[in-house]
Motif scaffolding. Structure first.
Motif, PDB file in Angstrom:
ATOM      1  N   ARG A   1      74.606 -33.225 121.399  1.00 48.18           N
ATOM      2  CA  ARG A   1      73.142 -33.283 121.277  1.00 48.18           C
ATOM      3  C   ARG A   1      72.595 -34.699 121.450  1.00 48.18           C
ATOM      4  O   ARG A   1      71.645 -35.098 120.790  1.00 48.18           O
ATOM      5  CB  ARG A   1      72.693 -32.697 119.938  1.00 48.18           C
ATOM      6  CG  ARG A   1      73.093 -31.245 119.751  1.00 48.18           C
ATOM      7  CD  ARG A   1      72.507 -30.650 118.486  1.00 48.18           C
ATOM      8  NE  ARG A   1      72.941 -29.287 118.328  1.00 48.18           N
ATOM      9  CZ  ARG A   1      72.376 -28.225 118.930  1.00 48.18           C
ATOM     10  NH1 ARG A   1      71.384 -28.423 119.763  1.00 48.18           N
ATOM     11  NH2 ARG A   1      72.820 -27.001 118.708  1.00 48.18           N
ATOM     12  N   ILE A   2      73.219 -35.435 122.334  1.00 52.10           N
ATOM     13  CA  ILE A   2      72.689 -36.754 122.695  1.00 52.10           C
ATOM     14  C   ILE A   2      71.612 -36.530 123.740  1.00 52.10           C
ATOM     15  O   ILE A   2      71.869 -35.927 124.786  1.00 52.10           O
ATOM     16  CB  ILE A   2      73.798 -37.659 123.245  1.00 52.10           C
ATOM     17  CG1 ILE A   2      74.859 -37.921 122.180  1.00 52.10           C
ATOM     18  CG2 ILE A   2      73.224 -38.985 123.770  1.00 52.10           C
ATOM     19  CD1 ILE A   2      76.065 -38.688 122.686  1.00 52.10           C
ATOM     20  N   PRO A   3      70.379 -36.963 123.473  1.00 52.38           N
ATOM     21  CA  PRO A   3      69.282 -36.680 124.418  1.00 52.38           C
ATOM     22  C   PRO A   3      69.505 -37.365 125.771  1.00 52.38           C
ATOM     23  O   PRO A   3      69.933 -38.508 125.841  1.00 52.38           O
ATOM     24  CB  PRO A   3      68.044 -37.242 123.708  1.00 52.38           C
ATOM     25  CG  PRO A   3      68.580 -38.251 122.753  1.00 52.38           C
ATOM     26  CD  PRO A   3      69.917 -37.751 122.309  1.00 52.38           C
ATOM     27  N   LEU A   4      69.227 -36.608 126.838  1.00 52.94           N
ATOM     28  CA  LEU A   4      69.345 -37.123 128.198  1.00 52.94           C
ATOM     29  C   LEU A   4      67.960 -37.231 128.809  1.00 52.94           C
ATOM     30  O   LEU A   4      67.217 -36.244 128.874  1.00 52.94           O
ATOM     31  CB  LEU A   4      70.208 -36.185 129.064  1.00 52.94           C
ATOM     32  CG  LEU A   4      71.701 -36.098 128.712  1.00 52.94           C
ATOM     33  CD1 LEU A   4      72.366 -35.015 129.546  1.00 52.94           C
ATOM     34  CD2 LEU A   4      72.387 -37.425 128.947  1.00 52.94           C
ATOM     35  N   ASP A   5      67.607 -38.434 129.243  1.00 53.36           N
ATOM     36  CA  ASP A   5      66.359 -38.591 129.978  1.00 53.36           C
ATOM     37  C   ASP A   5      66.677 -39.189 131.342  1.00 53.36           C
ATOM     38  O   ASP A   5      67.803 -39.590 131.622  1.00 53.36           O
ATOM     39  CB  ASP A   5      65.378 -39.468 129.203  1.00 53.36           C
ATOM     40  CG  ASP A   5      65.955 -40.835 128.867  1.00 53.36           C
ATOM     41  OD1 ASP A   5      66.482 -41.494 129.788  1.00 53.36           O
ATOM     42  OD2 ASP A   5      65.913 -41.251 127.686  1.00 53.36           O
ATOM     43  N   SER A   6      65.663 -39.255 132.185  1.00 56.88           N
ATOM     44  CA  SER A   6      65.876 -39.693 133.578  1.00 56.88           C
ATOM     45  C   SER A   6      66.459 -41.098 133.640  1.00 56.88           C
ATOM     46  O   SER A   6      67.348 -41.389 134.448  1.00 56.88           O
ATOM     47  CB  SER A   6      64.553 -39.648 134.346  1.00 56.88           C
ATOM     48  OG  SER A   6      64.079 -38.320 134.418  1.00 56.88           O
TER      49      SER A   6
ATOM     50  N   VAL B   1      72.012 -33.593 146.240  1.00 53.49           N
ATOM     51  CA  VAL B   1      71.395 -32.463 145.514  1.00 53.49           C
ATOM     52  C   VAL B   1      71.724 -32.516 144.030  1.00 53.49           C
ATOM     53  O   VAL B   1      70.856 -32.277 143.172  1.00 53.49           O
ATOM     54  CB  VAL B   1      71.845 -31.128 146.145  1.00 53.49           C
ATOM     55  CG1 VAL B   1      71.435 -29.955 145.261  1.00 53.49           C
ATOM     56  CG2 VAL B   1      71.253 -30.968 147.532  1.00 53.49           C
ATOM     57  N   SER B   2      72.969 -32.847 143.696  1.00 45.93           N
ATOM     58  CA  SER B   2      73.344 -32.923 142.275  1.00 45.93           C
ATOM     59  C   SER B   2      72.579 -34.032 141.566  1.00 45.93           C
ATOM     60  O   SER B   2      72.176 -33.873 140.396  1.00 45.93           O
ATOM     61  CB  SER B   2      74.853 -33.141 142.143  1.00 45.93           C
ATOM     62  OG  SER B   2      75.228 -34.396 142.685  1.00 45.93           O
ATOM     63  N   SER B   3      72.328 -35.152 142.257  1.00 47.81           N
ATOM     64  CA  SER B   3      71.556 -36.242 141.658  1.00 47.81           C
ATOM     65  C   SER B   3      70.107 -35.806 141.437  1.00 47.81           C
ATOM     66  O   SER B   3      69.514 -36.050 140.368  1.00 47.81           O
ATOM     67  CB  SER B   3      71.605 -37.479 142.549  1.00 47.81           C
ATOM     68  OG  SER B   3      72.930 -37.925 142.723  1.00 47.81           O
ATOM     69  N   TYR B   4      69.511 -35.164 142.453  1.00 51.32           N
ATOM     70  CA  TYR B   4      68.143 -34.666 142.301  1.00 51.32           C
ATOM     71  C   TYR B   4      68.062 -33.643 141.166  1.00 51.32           C
ATOM     72  O   TYR B   4      67.084 -33.617 140.397  1.00 51.32           O
ATOM     73  CB  TYR B   4      67.666 -34.028 143.608  1.00 51.32           C
ATOM     74  CG  TYR B   4      66.957 -34.994 144.530  1.00 51.32           C
ATOM     75  CD1 TYR B   4      65.650 -35.383 144.277  1.00 51.32           C
ATOM     76  CD2 TYR B   4      67.586 -35.509 145.651  1.00 51.32           C
ATOM     77  CE1 TYR B   4      64.994 -36.276 145.115  1.00 51.32           C
ATOM     78  CE2 TYR B   4      66.944 -36.392 146.495  1.00 51.32           C
ATOM     79  CZ  TYR B   4      65.636 -36.775 146.219  1.00 51.32           C
ATOM     80  OH  TYR B   4      64.983 -37.655 147.046  1.00 51.32           O
TER      81      TYR B   4
ATOM     82  N   GLY C   1      61.195 -40.544 137.831  1.00 50.38           N
ATOM     83  CA  GLY C   1      62.603 -40.190 137.980  1.00 50.38           C
ATOM     84  C   GLY C   1      63.052 -40.194 139.421  1.00 50.38           C
ATOM     85  O   GLY C   1      64.124 -40.700 139.759  1.00 50.38           O
ATOM     86  N   VAL C   2      62.203 -39.641 140.323  1.00 48.47           N
ATOM     87  CA  VAL C   2      62.535 -39.622 141.745  1.00 48.47           C
ATOM     88  C   VAL C   2      62.554 -41.038 142.304  1.00 48.47           C
ATOM     89  O   VAL C   2      63.424 -41.413 143.098  1.00 48.47           O
ATOM     90  CB  VAL C   2      61.532 -38.743 142.517  1.00 48.47           C
ATOM     91  CG1 VAL C   2      61.786 -38.829 144.009  1.00 48.47           C
ATOM     92  CG2 VAL C   2      61.627 -37.302 142.042  1.00 48.47           C
ATOM     93  N   ILE C   3      61.572 -41.857 141.880  1.00 47.61           N
ATOM     94  CA  ILE C   3      61.554 -43.253 142.313  1.00 47.61           C
ATOM     95  C   ILE C   3      62.807 -43.973 141.822  1.00 47.61           C
ATOM     96  O   ILE C   3      63.444 -44.739 142.557  1.00 47.61           O
ATOM     97  CB  ILE C   3      60.278 -43.952 141.805  1.00 47.61           C
ATOM     98  CG1 ILE C   3      59.036 -43.338 142.460  1.00 47.61           C
ATOM     99  CG2 ILE C   3      60.341 -45.447 142.100  1.00 47.61           C
ATOM    100  CD1 ILE C   3      57.740 -43.911 141.945  1.00 47.61           C
ATOM    101  N   GLY C   4      63.151 -43.713 140.570  1.00 50.31           N
ATOM    102  CA  GLY C   4      64.362 -44.332 140.026  1.00 50.31           C
ATOM    103  C   GLY C   4      65.605 -43.914 140.782  1.00 50.31           C
ATOM    104  O   GLY C   4      66.526 -44.715 140.989  1.00 50.31           O
ATOM    105  N   LEU C   5      65.640 -42.634 141.241  1.00 57.15           N
ATOM    106  CA  LEU C   5      66.779 -42.176 142.039  1.00 57.15           C
ATOM    107  C   LEU C   5      66.850 -42.942 143.357  1.00 57.15           C
ATOM    108  O   LEU C   5      67.940 -43.337 143.801  1.00 57.15           O
ATOM    109  CB  LEU C   5      66.649 -40.677 142.301  1.00 57.15           C
ATOM    110  CG  LEU C   5      67.794 -40.040 143.107  1.00 57.15           C
ATOM    111  CD1 LEU C   5      69.101 -40.129 142.337  1.00 57.15           C
ATOM    112  CD2 LEU C   5      67.469 -38.581 143.434  1.00 57.15           C
ATOM    113  N   ALA C   6      65.693 -43.173 143.975  1.00 62.98           N
ATOM    114  CA  ALA C   6      65.670 -43.943 145.221  1.00 62.98           C
ATOM    115  C   ALA C   6      66.143 -45.369 144.980  1.00 62.98           C
ATOM    116  O   ALA C   6      66.869 -45.941 145.797  1.00 62.98           O
ATOM    117  CB  ALA C   6      64.259 -43.936 145.809  1.00 62.98           C
ATOM    118  N   VAL C   7      65.720 -45.953 143.848  1.00 63.09           N
ATOM    119  CA  VAL C   7      66.173 -47.306 143.507  1.00 63.09           C
ATOM    120  C   VAL C   7      67.691 -47.319 143.299  1.00 63.09           C
ATOM    121  O   VAL C   7      68.393 -48.243 143.727  1.00 63.09           O
ATOM    122  CB  VAL C   7      65.444 -47.814 142.248  1.00 63.09           C
ATOM    123  CG1 VAL C   7      66.028 -49.154 141.796  1.00 63.09           C
ATOM    124  CG2 VAL C   7      63.956 -47.960 142.512  1.00 63.09           C
ATOM    125  N   THR C   8      68.180 -46.277 142.635  1.00 60.23           N
ATOM    126  CA  THR C   8      69.632 -46.180 142.387  1.00 60.23           C
ATOM    127  C   THR C   8      70.408 -46.107 143.690  1.00 60.23           C
ATOM    128  O   THR C   8      71.404 -46.810 143.886  1.00 60.23           O
ATOM    129  CB  THR C   8      69.938 -44.937 141.527  1.00 60.23           C
ATOM    130  OG1 THR C   8      69.202 -45.011 140.308  1.00 60.23           O
ATOM    131  CG2 THR C   8      71.424 -44.844 141.222  1.00 60.23           C
TER     132      THR C   8
END
Length: 1507
Positions: free
Chosen positions: A568-573, A963-966, A1201-1208
């Motif tokens: 139950r560790i919270p997961l955020d973007s 797809v898995s990252s999105y 979150g999507v922007i952060g994925l692009a940065v990643t």
């Protein structure tokens, strides 16, 4: 590091300071802290200013480099490199602390303490970087031996200041760990600086004195010479040696060579020499000294162990190891800044009240970390490549030096083919390990940093990730052991294959003459198939290891996220993206880990193999004792000498030797075949291990081997053999050795290049060049091993008079001979039998004192009496039939008239250019690698059917990863306060499914590439070897064996393992790069406006670079072949090299060849990093623009979150990976290009032509008709035979005589279609031999060749390699050729061991074995090409009787220099030096004509024998 960030984050607000008063009281309330940091900052900036002024003043006072003599680069100044490395280390450490403090400033705002601390570390960074640059510039062209006084004062002050900081902070236990580390490091390094400044002096020891001559630089350049760089030995040195700091940092020093390569196709002359410190002789001197010092200090008899070898290699490259270690640490730390900052970037995007300034600070942090990582990585890789060059040079040199000292027994245990593998495979692998050197500790460090970030983001779930990673790492231990076993077995089988290949190439002429080439090809193919089993196991084991560790990050991420759900560790973007970025960073080290383990294993195997080679026994140095020069009259003395080639064998080679030779004596050694004559000379040379007794010599030695060793190169180089040209002496020796007429026949005279093993010389020419070499060296003692056997009677007489009785009249000469006529003038004759001297004395003395010599002389006298009776009979016939003198089949007059025009044509034909050389320069393709080469490779296996499947698998893999990252980003909340969009179980289930799908794609792709690569390598191997074995002899003669072995070893190894993997890596890079662009463009499609020009610029850079890089890569391959060829050639001639004391010269040649190989390799490395540096810089700027574009987008337009994925994904954005893999592939694909060159060589005519197969009984009569035969060795060479027309009646015996080089052997080899006629025909029993298959022809004829050859194996396999005959038939043949009794004495009988080249059998015994082969075959046409040249007269007589008895109905064509061997023949064919028939008739008729050349030849031989 994290504690440090938290510490500074607590300094930002008053509320936090109040809450943590006890923790941060020292920094928050003590003004002393601000004072200390401020004082330190001021001190550093003041020093930097003073140092700059000091340098500027000194620069103005000292003359510029252009106007002054270049000084010795003081790279061996004591503590110089350690000091620079320490300064750079402090600079990088300060930069790290600056970055961390800046992060704190961004998060929690400003304070006086933080500002002063930041300034302190910033000034420290600049100052220490400035000091390191100053030291580099100051000592690059200076002969100073001490550090400047300013720096020494500063170092003392810095040490005291650091100690004061430590004391003041001692009671403050709350000080963050990194600041404590900083204070302690400052104090320790300051102490080192004090010691270096006070006690460091110039190194004046013997080691520096040893190296100093190697650094001497010639400055005798012409006034108009404006080439960049210094000049060493007349050739330009790489600009890198004198480049400025900026030029080195940006690789600007490569610009001149790249510009030249862009303008024209580079040749080796265009590539500068490597700098002195990287030259082979400097590197080898350092390596050898370390290795010898370790051996001298050990107690295991100086044996080289793997541990000592590694120590010496480390000592030779310690500076590169330290630099690359430091750069690896900085690059690793910089690479993890991006994943750590992603959470802050998403928080910034998600917050509506953040200042734009904070966004720009984050962009700067991303840009700076990415720039530092990329740019320093370039220098990391460049230094690693330099280290590879140094390691390769050291190992090449030590292996070559060892090969010159190996004992005969060691050579039998390690054949030339096996030793070639050490150079071509093992040295390359050890050099390549340099790339993996730091991965041993860097991979665990990267994993630890990644898990640390995961712990900060995900808490306790990171421990699960750690356990999963640890399990995967530990699971690799048995896999690594398995790979080690496979690798060892693979190398053993490769050694066996290369041994047979090397032997077959050396003796290809014999194989083709006997029709055995396909049998040997079958043997090589069998060894290859056995090797392929281990190769397949190794490839599959490596593929499985790579698969496991490639999917490990996905597995770890799945386990980690699943654990978060369970706990139950919270997961955020933000946390997910940070974790994904961390997993992405972990992917490379975990992916590299199996390669690292595999390379450690493979390198260990190669190091063990080289160490075992270096541990082989050398020739004992104390075999020969030297008399004091000019002190005694004795030249050679052996007292109670017992010697044996095999010290473990109970049968001694030489027994109870006792004799003295005085100065100026001529000593003849004679005896029956296998009696130990050649071994006696080898014993005097110190080549045979001494069991007891003493050998003493007085003076220098010269040696002429029985089997001629001719070095590849010009004729004049072979004669001079390292000595200066003395024109008068040279001309005198050419005349004495009857070489002038031979040289006139060559287009370029003595500048003619001799082919591999002297293939374009006759046996007599090779022998006379050997004699000329010995004479030119003007030694005191001459050892001649049967020097007259390969020359005709007239030439032999000339050599004996002019050389032995003329030039060597005052020298000590020991000569072995089977010609009894040369024994009369000897001062001492030694008669040998069974390794003992049975008789010793002058000719008349021993003739009446024993049976051995009487038996030898008796056979000679009987042959001479027969000759005289035939000559007398011919004289009587001549007196009766005077009128028949002009009616021989060919008279001098008719031939002169008939061939006059051909001689004129011959003289005209000589007027050609250098293309008249037999051996041409190795062909290399020029320009870009043809797309056809790539196409042939990818379509070789299954016609390319697997390629679409491989592409599909990789594309699906990349899509599933994206797809898995999105999925993870879009289904998790932006912050912990927002409710998740999907259930946790659904989240993990879908992610696991996508992970499994991508894993299967990886597995399928790896298996398909492996299957395709394995199939392709087997096809190319079989095609290349079939073409080589089916190639005409003109190709084999004109191609040094080193070129072929290079392709069969190095290039084949690249095709086996490297090229499939390189294709896989390129495919991964391209699709991953396209995936990154797609993700980034999906967020901001307008970025395509930036991407397109960036990509276009990168492509332009790549096109500019590739012209030079491609040719440098090809030159590297071409320059590697001479090293291997020189090694093989020197190994075969090591006895001659040692006798003439030429080891140092050959070692120098080897070092020059190594430098020639290092030149293109070094500059190719520079070109590669030049390109990647610019591409990385462009990628960093593009990424920064992308981040700026993202922070300018209004809030709420895109999901954070999507922007952060692009940065990643953008963290991995760079074309460098694509270009790197593409360039590496083009570098490796040259191996395919080189193999395809040999796949396309022209073949001999078919082995069998079904429609023209002769009858089983053919030839039944043995009649040979030769019609207007013209032959040349190659299309660009002149004719050797010029219109030969004659007929050999069936069942008759034909003798062919003529001067050496007249084309006798060429004629009989044309009979076997070793050379296809340029014009004319040969018919045997009514069949034109050009119309039938060459195997049908050669298998029906028999030959005893001029060079008797035995192959490694057993006696049985040498006599009957096709396994056609029974033991009884083999024993019968041995008895007939006078070898039966000798073989029965051996322990193995028919299975007696035969060493490489038959070295453990005498030359005469080898010729008898060749006779045994033809006795087994019993053909109707038998050719004897000097078949009895190396046997005594008695054995020769018995062999002639055997041939008359068992080949009475066969046509026997005999080439012989012993006139007695052909006098009883039915016909004699005499050839002149122009390749024309001079006379052809029966011996009796030719002798009747007193003016005939044959009669003169017989008269000369008779006079020589009776004088």
């Amino acid at each position: 590091m994290i504690e440090f960030l938290h510490y500074f984050s607590q300094m930002g607000t008053s509320e936090d300071l109040n809450n943590d008063m006890n923790i941060w009281i020292f920094f928050s309330q003590s003004s002393a802290t601000i004072f200390f940091h401020g004082f330190s900052a001021c001190s550093h900036i003041i020093l930097l200013l003073v140092l700059s002024i000091f340098w500027a003043c000194k620069r103005c006072m000292v003359p510029t480099l252009d106007n002054s003599k270049p000084m010795l680069k003081n790279t061996y100044f004591l503590y110089y490199w350690l000091t620079i490395i320490s300064c750079m280390g402090l600079s990088f450490f300060g930069l790290l602390l600056c970055i961390l403090i800046s992060l704190s400033l961004y998060r929690h705002g400003w304070s006086d303490l933080k500002l002063v601390t930041l300034l302190d570390f910033a000034f420290k960074t600049l100052t220490w970087f400035g000091i390191s640059v100053y030291l580099h510039i100051q000592f690059s062209h200076s002969s100073e031996s001490r550090f400047p006084i300013l720096l020494r004062i500063w170092w003392v002050f810095y040490f005291l200041m650091s100690c004061f900081h430590v004391v003041v902070h001692w009671k403050n236990s709350s000080l963050p760990i990194l600041l404590w580390v900083s204070n302690v490091v400052d104090a320790i390094v300051g102490l080192f600086f004090c010691y270096a400044g006070l006690f460091g002096k110039g190194r004046e020891d013997a080691y520096f004195q040893l190296l100093e001559p190697l650094f001497k630089i010639s400055n005798s350049q012409s006034d108009g010479d404006d080439r960049e760089g210094l000049s060493v030995g007349g050739e330009s040195v790489t600009p890198y040696a004198n480049a400025s700091f900026f030029s080195i940092f940006t690789f600007h020093w490569m610009n001149p060579l790249l510009a030249l390569g862009y303008a024209k196709i580079l040749d080796l002359e265009d590539v500068p020499q490597v700098s002195n410190c990287d030259s082979a002789n400097v590197v080898f001197a350092c390596f050898r000294n370390k290795l010898e010092s370790d051996n001298n200090g050990s107690s295991n008899d100086g044996q080289v162990s793997t541990h000592k070898l590694v120590n010496a290699l480390i000592f030779s490259t310690w500076k590169e190891i330290l630099w690359t270690g430091l750069l690896s640490i900085v690059c690793t730390l910089a690479s993890y800044v991006g994943p750590y900052l992603i959470v802050d970037f998403i928080e910034y995007l998600n917050s509506s009240h953040q200042l734009k300034y904070n966004g720009y600070v984050l962009v700067f942090m991303f840009f700076l970390s990415m720039l530092i990582k990329c740019l320093l990585e370039r220098h990391l890789f460049f230094i690693l490549r330099k280290m590879v060059i140094r390691v390769r040079a050291a190992l090449f040199a030590i292996i070559y030096k060892k090969s010159l000292r190996l004992s005969n027994q060691s050579k039998q245990g390690h054949t030339c083919g096996e030793n070639t593998n050490l150079l071509s495979v093992d040295v390359e692998r050890i050099g390549f390990f340099s790339w993996y050197l730091h991965d041993i500790w860097r991979v665990p460090m990267q994993v630890a940093l990644g898990l640390w970030i995961l712990y900060i983001r995900l808490g306790l779930a990171s421990f699960v990730a750690f356990v999963a990673t640890l399990i995967l790492i530990l699971a690799n231990v048995p896999l690594g052991k398995l790979q080690e076993n496979f690798q060892g077995e693979l190398m053993d089988t490769k050694d066996r294959r290369m041994k047979v290949t090397s032997e077959a190439l050396r003796n290809m002429r014999i194989l083709k003459l006997q029709g055995w080439e396909m049998r040997f090809l079958t043997r090589i193919t069998e060894f290859r198939n056995f090797e392929a089993r281990w190769l397949k196991k190794l490839l599959y084991a490596s593929a499985m290891a790579s698969f496991v560790y490639l999917i490990a990050p996905m597995f770890v991420s799945t386990v980690t996220f699943g654990c978060c759900v369970v706990m139950r560790i919270p997961l955020d973007s933000g946390n997910i993206l940070s974790a994904l970025a961390t997993f992405e960073m972990l992917q490379k080290p975990i992916y590299n880990f199996p390669d690292t383990i595999s390379m450690v294993v493979q390198t260990k195997v190669s190091l063990d193999r080289i160490a075992s080679f270096l541990c082989l026994d050398d020739l004992p140095p104390n075999i020969i004792q030297n008399f004091p020069r000019d002190s005694v009259k004795i030249a050679i003395e052996i007292i109670k000498g017992n010697f044996s080639w095999d010290i473990h064998s109970p049968n001694l080679t030489l027994k109870d030797l006792n004799f003295q030779v005085y100065r100026g004596m001529r000593v003849a050694v004679c005896g029956f075949v296998g009696s130990g004559k050649s071994s006696l000379l080898s014993c005097i040379l110190g080549e045979v291990p001494k069991l007891s007794g003493a050998i003493k010599l007085n003076g220098t030695k010269a040696y002429v081997a029985q089997s001629p060793w001719i070095q590849s190169g010009t004729i004049v180089d072979n004669i001079l053999f390292g000595k200066e040209m003395d024109k008068d002496r040279y001309e005198m020796i050419l005349e004495a050795c009857s070489l002038k007429k031979d040289l006139e026949l060559y287009i370029l005279g003595d500048q003619t290049v001799i082919g591999d093993r002297g293939v374009n010389l006759s046996g007599g020419q090779k022998q006379r060049i050997q004699i000329a070499r010995a004479l030119y060296h003007d030694a005191d003692i001459y050892l001649l091993d049967d020097p007259f056997s390969a020359v005709d009677a007239q030439t032999g007489t000339h050599l004996f008079k002019e050389c032995l009785l003329g030039i060597l009249d005052s020298k000590t000469v020991i000569y072995v001979t089977h010609q009894v006529e040369f024994l009369h003038t000897a001062d001492l004759i030694l008669v040998m039998r069974d390794g003992r001297i049975t008789q010793a004395g002058k000719y008349e003395e021993i003739l009446s004192s024993g049976t051995d010599f009487i038996e030898l002389v008796g056979a000679h006298k009987k042959a001479l009496e027969d000759l005289i009776s035939i000559e007398h009979k011919a004289t009587l016939d001549n007196s009766i039939n005077d009128e028949e003198d002009g009616y021989s089949l060919y008279s001098d007059k008719s031939i002169q008239d008939k061939e006059e025009s051909k001689l004129k044509n011959y003289k005209t034909e000589k007027l050609v250019g250098l293309e008249g050389q037999l051996v041409q320069e190795e062909m290399r393709e020029k320009g870009g690698v043809s797309l056809l080469v790539y196409w042939k490779y990818v379509t070789a296996a299954y016609k390319g059917a697997l390629v679409p499947l491989i592409l599909l698998a990789q594309i699906l893999f990349q899509l599933l990863i994206i797809v898995s990252s999105y999925w993870m980003v879009l289904t998790t909340p932006i912050s912990k306060d927002v409710r998740p969009h999907v259930r946790a179980s659904t989240l993990i289930f879908v992610y696991v499914a996508l992970t499994i799908g991508s894993s299967l794609c990886v597995l399928i792709r790896s298996m398909l590439i492996l299957t395709s690569g394995y199939k392709t390598t087997m096809l190319l191997f079989n095609k290349m070897h079939l073409c080589i074995f089916r190639a005409p002899m003109s190709f084999i003669d004109s191609t040094p064996s080193g070129r072929i072995l290079n392709r069969a070893s190095i290039d084949q190894s690249a095709v086996d393992t490297s090229i499939p993997r390189q294709f896989e890596e390129l495919l991964i890079s391209i699709i991953e790069f396209l995936g990154i662009i797609a993700v980034m463009s999906q967020v901001a499609w307008k970025m395509l406006i930036v991407f397109i020009p960036m990509i276009v610029t990168c492509i332009w850079f790549q096109q500019y670079y590739i012209s030079a890089a491609r040719e440098l890569s090809r030159l590297g391959r071409v320059c590697q072949t001479p090293i291997i060829h020189h090694f093989s050639e020197s190994s075969l001639g090591s006895t001659t090299i040692r006798c003439f004391d030429q080891e140092d010269r050959f070692m120098d040649t080897n070092l020059k060849l190594i430098d020639g190989y290092s030149r293109p390799k070094f500059h190719f490395s520079g070109a590669m990093e030049w390109l990647c540096f610019r591409m990385d810089f462009l990628a960093s700027i593009t990424y920064a623009i992308f981040l700026v574009f993202l922070i300018l987008i209004p809030k709420g337009v895109l999901s954070p979150g999507v922007i952060g994925l692009a940065v990643t994904y953008g963290l991995g954005f760079s074309m460098q990976g694509v270009v790197w893999d593409l360039s590496n592939l083009e570098n490796k694909i040259i191996s395919i290009e080189r193999i395809l060159q040999y796949v396309c060589i022209p073949c001999e005519p078919p082995l069998v032509i079904e429609e023209n197969m002769p009858d089983h009984e053919w030839p039944s009569q043995g009649k040979v008709d030769i019609i207007d035969l013209q032959v040349r060795y190659a299309q660009h060479l002149p004719l050797v035979l010029r219109g030969i027309t004659c007929s050999f009646p069936g069942g008759m015996k034909i003798g062919i005589v003529g001067r050496t080089g007249s084309g006798k052997s060429t004629l009989v080899q044309t009979l076997f279609r070793m050379f296809e006629p340029t014009a004319g025909q040969i018919w045997i029993d009514g069949i034109n031999i050009s119309n039938i298959g060459v195997h049908d022809l050669r298998s029906r004829l028999s030959i005893i060749p001029q060079d008797p050859t035995m192959f490694e194996g057993t006696l049985r396999s040498n006599l009957d390699p096709l396994e056609k005959y029974t033991d009884e038939q083999i024993w019968e043949a041995l008895d007939r050729c006078q070898l039966g009794d000798e073989v029965r004495k051996k322990e193995g009988k028919l299975d007696s061991i035969v060493a490489e080249n038959g070295e453990n059998w005498s030359m005469g015994q080898r010729q008898l074995v060749c006779l045994g082969r033809v006795l087994l075959k019993r053909s109707k046409v038998l050719v004897l090409d000097e078949a009895t040249a190396s046997v005594d007269t008695a054995t020769d007589y018995l062999i002639q009787q055997t041939l008359r008895q068992h080949f009475s109905g066969s046509t026997i064509i005999t080439i012989a220099h012993r006139i007695t061997s052909i006098l009883d023949n039915d016909m004699v064919l005499l050839l002149d030096n122009a390749g024309l028939i001079l006379e052809y008739d029966s011996p009796t008729k030719l002798l009747e004509t007193k003016s005939s050349s044959f009669a003169k030849l017989v008269k000369e031989y008779t006079r020589r024998c009776t004088s």
